[in-house]
Design an enzyme around this catalytic site. Sequence first.
Site, mmCIF file in Angstrom:
data_model
loop_
_atom_site.group_PDB
_atom_site.id
_atom_site.type_symbol
_atom_site.label_atom_id
_atom_site.label_comp_id
_atom_site.label_asym_id
_atom_site.label_seq_id
_atom_site.Cartn_x
_atom_site.Cartn_y
_atom_site.Cartn_z
ATOM 1 N N LYS A 218 0.852 -1.184 0.000
ATOM 2 C CA LYS A 218 0.000 0.000 0.000
ATOM 3 C C LYS A 218 0.893 1.242 0.000
ATOM 4 C CE LYS A 218 -3.886 -2.256 0.260
ATOM 5 N NZ LYS A 218 -4.937 -2.116 -0.761
ATOM 6 N N ASP A 246 -0.381 -0.120 -4.508
ATOM 7 C CA ASP A 246 -1.809 0.195 -4.507
ATOM 8 C C ASP A 246 -2.018 1.497 -3.756
ATOM 9 O OD1 ASP A 246 -4.535 0.296 -4.284
ATOM 10 O OD2 ASP A 246 -4.769 -1.698 -3.386
ATOM 11 N N GLU A 299 -11.625 -2.736 -8.329
ATOM 12 C CA GLU A 299 -12.348 -3.140 -7.115
ATOM 13 C C GLU A 299 -13.466 -2.174 -6.762
ATOM 14 O OE1 GLU A 299 -10.036 -2.224 -3.188
ATOM 15 O OE2 GLU A 299 -8.552 -2.613 -4.712
ATOM 16 N N ASP A 322 -14.196 -7.520 -8.846
ATOM 17 C CA ASP A 322 -14.499 -7.801 -7.441
ATOM 18 C C ASP A 322 -15.852 -8.487 -7.398
ATOM 19 O OD1 ASP A 322 -13.997 -6.513 -4.342
ATOM 20 O OD2 ASP A 322 -16.057 -7.037 -4.900
ATOM 21 N N HIS A 349 -9.610 -8.737 -7.705
ATOM 22 C CA HIS A 349 -9.419 -8.177 -6.367
ATOM 23 C C HIS A 349 -9.989 -9.147 -5.348
ATOM 24 C CE1 HIS A 349 -11.175 -5.738 -2.948
ATOM 25 N NE2 HIS A 349 -9.890 -5.488 -2.844
HETATM 26 MG MG LIG Z 1 -6.661 -2.452 -3.967
#
Ligand SMILES: [Mg+2]
Length: 430
Positions: A218, A246, A299, A322, A349
């Site tokens: 992240k 991400d 997602e 997703d 995702h």
């Molecule tokens: Mg993500």
Amino acid sequence: MLITSCTVHDLRFPTSLQLDGSDAMNPDPDYSAAYLRLHTPDPALVGHGFVFTIGRGNDVQAAAVNHVAQRLVGRAVDDVCGNPAALNRELLWDSQLRWLGPDKGVMHMAVGAVMNAVWDLRARSEGLPLWAVLDAFTPSEVVDLVDWTYLTDFMNPAQGREILEEQVAGRPQRRATLSVDGLAAYTTSPGWLGYDDDKLVRLSREAVDQGFRLIKLKVGVDVADDRRRLGIARSTVGADIELAVDANQRWTVNEAIENVKRLAEFDLRWVEEPTHPDDVVGHSRIRREIAPTPVATGEHLANPVMAKQLFQMQAIDILQIDATRVAGVHDLLAMMLLAAGADVSVIPHAGGVGLCEAVQHFGFFNAIAIAADPAPLAIEYVDHLHEHMADPVVVDNGVYQLPGVSGASTAFNDEAITRFAYPSGTEWSS
Ligand SMILES: [Mg+2]
């Protein structure tokens, strides 16, 4: 046999206590599920579906799921499961409910929980895992499951059928290979933003030892710190393990371009959700300006129309479907076919709670029947909360095993309801 009743539970897991799942946009999620069960007179035949949320508002989502699901009570299981495309159309094209979207947000996801529960019920009644139910369909039957209304300026049903027909001859071989080798998993477990450096190093080492070949970190709060953490990860795992990042929508378009250029030296497999998920033009510009770093999103992609526009604008390299963001099976089939038409890889995702379980069926079906090349495909994996699922995923040596249990893997354990129903479950009331 009729659908006799439905039950909906607001399940919340206190993941914020450990900062599991923490990212630049969502610092303290309590992973949650608005969980639906469609009951029949046969206690062994129940359809399960859910919407994943991250805490507050899960009660609103649960109310929406209940609102849509009540329409199925009193209907024949054979009618509902025998023609799911008609039901999907009926629910999405309800002239009054449509005002609350169309095709996005709480009501759209509620339809997704209902449709996924219907498909779970059908798969259970056939004694097959969901991917195998889909795999038994001819190309024409798959095409007929999709609502093509707003998609034909990019792909029409005949073109969708062509994509499926190209893979028909190879399906048995692909199925056989996937049943032995599985489908690659990549892991996000080491990279949550709330973890300290020691935990990042320890979990990255463990991920490599467990067989993962791609780790996602992240990013998005402070690019200098992102560089530092990527440096730690790269020196921990070496050059052979791929790294992705991400940003969870934290950047403006200009920031995304600037920041990804500062992270490019880490040879990123992709940058995910660089900016607002609805900003098709923004994604297109980001992709042009950060090339060759690939752009991934999905997602938070509300519906197939959004996916179509991303493809028309050549705005992404990887589509991250997703299982509970859209209206379930029918939307997901549409998005996978559109992706194949755009030559975009589908790398679903997952994580959250139940998302790995639910989305694996689509990842496998895409690899068997849709994608031109299954080699670059993978499914996200996060190693937590699987103990609450009745049929947890099996990830061994960094790969998802082909699910063999009947259904859509969308059922929670009864104990999860007793403990984590909000606010009455024992974990919350104590
Ligand atoms: Mg993500």
